[in-house]
Design an enzyme around this catalytic site. Structure first.
Site, PDB file in Angstrom:
ATOM      1  N   GLU A 135      -1.703 -23.438 -21.769  1.00 29.65           N
ATOM      2  CA  GLU A 135      -1.370 -23.818 -20.329  1.00 29.65           C
ATOM      3  C   GLU A 135      -1.757 -22.388 -19.631  1.00 29.65           C
ATOM      4  O   GLU A 135      -2.469 -22.286 -18.547  1.00 29.65           O
ATOM      5  CB  GLU A 135      -0.043 -23.941 -20.280  1.00 29.65           C
ATOM      6  CG  GLU A 135       0.595 -24.106 -18.797  1.00 29.65           C
ATOM      7  CD  GLU A 135       0.112 -25.625 -18.167  1.00 29.65           C
ATOM      8  OE1 GLU A 135       0.171 -26.578 -19.032  1.00 29.65           O
ATOM      9  OE2 GLU A 135      -0.522 -25.719 -17.236  1.00 29.65           O
ATOM     10  N   ASP A 163      -5.077 -21.007 -17.059  1.00 34.86           N
ATOM     11  CA  ASP A 163      -4.688 -20.643 -15.740  1.00 34.86           C
ATOM     12  C   ASP A 163      -5.595 -19.087 -15.409  1.00 34.86           C
ATOM     13  O   ASP A 163      -6.157 -19.025 -14.354  1.00 34.86           O
ATOM     14  CB  ASP A 163      -3.128 -20.314 -15.373  1.00 34.86           C
ATOM     15  CG  ASP A 163      -2.443 -21.641 -15.302  1.00 34.86           C
ATOM     16  OD1 ASP A 163      -2.992 -22.642 -14.902  1.00 34.86           O
ATOM     17  OD2 ASP A 163      -1.142 -21.347 -15.247  1.00 34.86           O
ATOM     18  N   SER A 223      -3.023 -29.347 -14.398  1.00 42.02           N
ATOM     19  CA  SER A 223      -2.744 -27.952 -14.548  1.00 42.02           C
ATOM     20  C   SER A 223      -3.997 -27.027 -14.170  1.00 42.02           C
ATOM     21  O   SER A 223      -3.812 -25.918 -13.816  1.00 42.02           O
ATOM     22  CB  SER A 223      -2.548 -27.711 -16.044  1.00 42.02           C
ATOM     23  OG  SER A 223      -1.070 -27.675 -16.216  1.00 42.02           O
TER      24      SER A 223
END
Ligand SMILES: *[C@@H]1O[C@H](CO)[C@@H](O)[C@H](O)[C@H]1NC(C)=O
Ligand SMILES: *[C@@H]1O[C@H](CO)[C@@H](O)[C@H](O)[C@H]1NC(C)=O
Ligand SMILES: *[C@@H]1O[C@H](CO)[C@@H](O)[C@H](O)[C@H]1NC(C)=O
Ligand SMILES: *[C@@H]1O[C@H](CO)[C@@H](O)[C@H](O)[C@H]1NC(C)=O
Ligand SMILES: *[C@@H]1O[C@H](CO)[C@@H](O)[C@H](O)[C@H]1NC(C)=O
Ligand SMILES: *[C@@H]1O[C@H](CO)[C@@H](O)[C@H](O)[C@H]1NC(C)=O
Ligand SMILES: *[C@@H]1O[C@H](CO)[C@@H](O)[C@H](O)[C@H]1NC(C)=O
Length: 703
Positions: free
Chosen positions: A307, A311, A603
């Protein structure tokens, strides 16, 4: 004085109160305090905090529009932190009246009253007996699940003329277990994952057996030929016409919210080395540790779930040489869910706005024990320091790729938090959040349903389960799009839908845990927030025009959100619609634990859109303009702006289609078709994906 004297004698309490027309019950629990133990010793000193009623709360929306709507003469004139505090601070009259009442009781000396810096609070430490007299109550000790003793009461009173100036008294009627009143069944097991659920799934490449070069791809540069099955920063830049970044201004560093999951620099470096030739591969973010959060970790650490990696991969490759800041939030016991706290981002908001720590709104003051983490954390490995309040500055742009179902959080909790996000918008911050990955449902298994859907009593779970924070109207919610394998970057994208299980089967990667059969971009309508005016026209168009979805049964939520699913409806027709915009969220090729993987999920979309906003802020900085702040009103075709509009603003009210409208695909789940993408705004892909040159031109033209 009759009232106070009578109160000293508890036998007469009920009679005295019924006689006392000057006092009113200020707050009362509907359920008695859990684990109630003994009365608090009457001489024990307890810290009493009186939350004063904030003024102007109801004007927040209009104030935000005034600085965020392109038709407003005050567009872009964001307020400072201090201006925002004083705008919502209690009136001097309120402070005066409540202080006088305390002093008039003769139980408290002037010097004992502390007035908190942000003006929202009066604090007095006093013996329990005095507090009991003042508030017409009895304090009890009670023990929390974690074995801590807390003080509280079942109800308390205030003089009528004081009651209207006070939000909340602490200790008092505290919020305990969330959501005692909903008519929705929560069946089966409670999920064990942390409150904030990351939204991402990954599979091993090769991921698309039998893939052939799409027709037309041969004419493209080599690094754009297989974007239909492998998305790289080069593909993203081509899709949205994003140029290679060149600015590095300290005010435009981009923020990423992370919790539990932590990046591995080795993975990020592998990615940058392979896919982002515009960046040195060792490029690293600045890490800000909030309440004991730590990053980075080694590639093989189980907190490296991908995750945070993705990003950073996206943000760095799209905005380098601009810098990136990771807010790594909460210590391990709290971030991991071990402490059973289901709360969302309150401790983070505390850390960037000290006034939020003890801020009182919607009947809730400060963080919620049992919902939010609290510090110092006595759990093993917990953060030893006290809660961080106003310790850090927030970046202009913040991307959050975590969320949970709205219904898992009490309505007042969410209202108070969303109100804080409104205040951040007033200060010129853009807060983006991914919209969820399971179509119209929550995370599989959430709310006791295998699919993550809601059920009205006595029927199967077929009701849509909206996401938070996407439901907050002051967030820019970002949905996901995708290309199909036989498409190129020159084809229009569709809503992101993908059968992860099939991929896992094809790659012999085994089942994904927890079972993630089907990924589809999250979208729908909040049960807690009504449609904000800035999107009302677009949402109205969608509901009116987009048959056959008219036939989807709906309900109209009541003020307390207690009639979810009424009359067989599956969505709230009166709710805030999300997402607002979208960006690619499929087939992203990157590294996890030093291994190449493909990632899917909204995401991916939030940091892409956040990067675009960062690039726009940079170009505005170059010509001496401020940040775009809360961008939703500028992105929607808001023709109905109530305020006066200057001529120049009218002229610049240009073609709002600065986004590529996505019209194909849907977000099914909960046993029905979900919503369908359509022309204009839809609760699948919002207004669409960025058209960077048009967006830039538009936002540069605004003051
Ligand atoms: C990371 O990779 C190593 C080597 O393949 C493996 O032993 C380890 O279990 C992996 N870690 C995780 C969390 O998957
Ligand atoms: C907190 O940390 C300090 C310094 O590391 C240590 O002396 C103290 O014992 C710790 N307290 C607790 C409760 O763990
Ligand atoms: C509820 O779901 C179960 C299992 O999917 C199914 O067997 C049953 O018929 C459903 N009941 C109703 C009322 O739809
Ligand atoms: C791509 O594949 C889809 C089926 O997934 C098909 O409907 C479509 O016609 C194909 N398009 C092209 C350009 O081959
Ligand atoms: C909502 O809550 C308020 C205050 O608790 C109550 O007076 C009202 O009847 C409730 N409304 C509905 C529709 O449940
Ligand atoms: C708009 O309103 C402001 C005050 O709110 C006023 O000063 C200004 O003159 C008005 N502008 C127009 C064009 O009417
Ligand atoms: C439209 O979306 C559907 C899935 O809903 C997909 O099968 C189809 O290939 C898409 N068509 C195009 C032209 O992208």
């Amino acid at each position: 004085m009759l009232w106070q004297r009578a109160l000293a004698n508890t036998v007469l309490l009920a009679v005295a109160l019924s006689l006392s027309i000057s006092h009113v019950v200020h707050e009362k629990r509907s359920v008695s305090l859990p684990h109630k133990r003994r009365r608090v010793d009457s001489d024990a000193i307890i810290p009493v905090r009186i939350g004063l009623r904030q003024s102007n709360l109801h004007t927040g929306y209009d104030r935000l529009m005034e600085v965020s709507h392109p038709g407003s003469v005050n567009y872009g004139k964001h307020l400072s932190k201090e201006e925002v505090h004083s705008l919502f601070a209690p009136a001097d009259e309120t402070i005066h009246i409540v202080k006088n009442w305390l002093l008039g009781s003769n139980l408290i000396q002037k010097q004992d009253i502390i007035h908190y810096e942000n003006k929202g609070w009066l604090a007095v430490d006093m013996p329990a007996k005095h507090a009991e007299t003042l508030f017409g109550t009895k304090y009890y000790e009670h023990e929390t699940k974690r074995g801590e003793l807390r003080i509280g009461c079942d109800q308390y009173h205030l003089p009528r003329h004081i009651s209207s100036h006070v939000d909340f008294v602490k200790p008092g009627v505290k919020l305990s277990a969330p959501l005692k009143k909903r008519e929705i069944e929560k069946r089966g097991s409670v999920r064990s994952s942390p409150g904030a659920i990351p939204r991402l799934s990954n599979i091993k490449p090769p991921h698309y057996p039998g893939w052939k070069l799409p027709s037309g791809a041969g004419a493209l540069p080599l690094d754009l030929q297989n974007c239909g099955v492998n998305i790289t920063p080069t593909c993203i830049k081509a899709l949205y016409d994003i140029p290679t970044a060149c600015h590095s201004q300290s005010e435009n560093a981009m923020g990423l919210f992370e919790t539990f999951d932590a990046f591995s620099q080795e993975d990020v470096s592998l990615f940058l080395g392979k896919f982002a030739s515009n960046t040195p591969s060792h490029t690293a973010p600045k890490v800000i540790s909030v309440d004991g959060g730590t990053a980075p970790v080694e590639p093989g650490n189980d907190r490296n779930g991908g995750e945070s990696n993705i990003d950073l991969d996206l943000a760095i490759s799209l905005i380098y040489p601009q810098s990136v800041i990771v807010y790594q939030v909460d210590d391990i016991p709290i971030a991991s869910g071990e402490t059973d706290t289901s709360g969302f981002i309150n401790t983070f908001l505390d850390s960037i706005d000290g006034s939020y720590c003890d801020y009182s709104a919607f009947g809730i003051t400060g963080d919620n024990p049992g919902i939010d983490g609290s510090y110092p954390d006595p759990f093993q490995g917990g953060f030893n320091g006290s809660r961080q309040c106003g310790t850090y500055e927030l970046t202009r742009v913040l991307s959050i790729s975590y969320g949970e179902t709205e219904i898992d959080l009490p309505k007042p909790y969410v209202e108070r938090q969303c109100n804080e996000i409104m205040k951040l918008g007033l200060q010129g911050h853009t807060i983006l959040s991914s919209s969820g990955d399971f179509g119209v449902a929550g995370f599989p298994g959430e709310d006791g349903d295998e699919r993550g859907c809601l059920s009205a009593q006595r029927s199967n779970a077929t009701i849509y389960n909206p996401d938070y924070p996407s439901g907050c109207p002051y967030i820019t919610s970002v949905g996901a799009t995708r290309l199909y394998p036989n498409q190129t970057v020159n084809d229009p994208e569709s809503a992101m839908q993908v059968d992860i299980a099939a991929f896992n089967f094809a790659t012999v990667d085994g089942p994904t845990s927890p079972p993630l059969h089907f990924f589809a971009t999250g979208g729908g309508f909040s049960n807690y927030f009504p449609t904000p005016l800035y999107q009302a026209q677009d949402v109205g168009q969608y509901l009116k025009n987009d048959l056959p979805f008219q036939s989807l049964p709906f309900y109209e939520i009541n003020a307390n959100a207690t009639n979810i699913g009424q009359n067989g409806g599956v969505y709230n027709r009166l709710g805030r619609g999300y997402p607002d915009v979208s960006a690619n969220g499929a087939f992203f090729l990157t590294f996890l634990n030093l291994t190449e993987r493909n990632f899917f999920g909204t995401s991916l979309a939030a940091p892409i859109f956040g990067s675009v906003v960062t690039l726009i802020n940079e170009e505005r900085s170059v010509i001496g303009k401020g940040s775009v702040g809360f961008i939703n009103p500028a992105l929607y075709k808001s023709k109905k702006f109530p305020r006066n509009v200057s001529k120049t603003a009218l002229l610049t009210r240009i073609d709002p289609s600065v986004l590529n409208d996505i019209t194909n695909g849907s977000n099914p789940n909960c046993g029905s078709q979900g919503f369908q993408a359509s022309e204009g705004w839809d609760p699948v892909t919002g207004l669409g994906t960025p058209n960077y040159p048009k967006m830039l031109q538009y936002f540069l033209s605004l003051p």
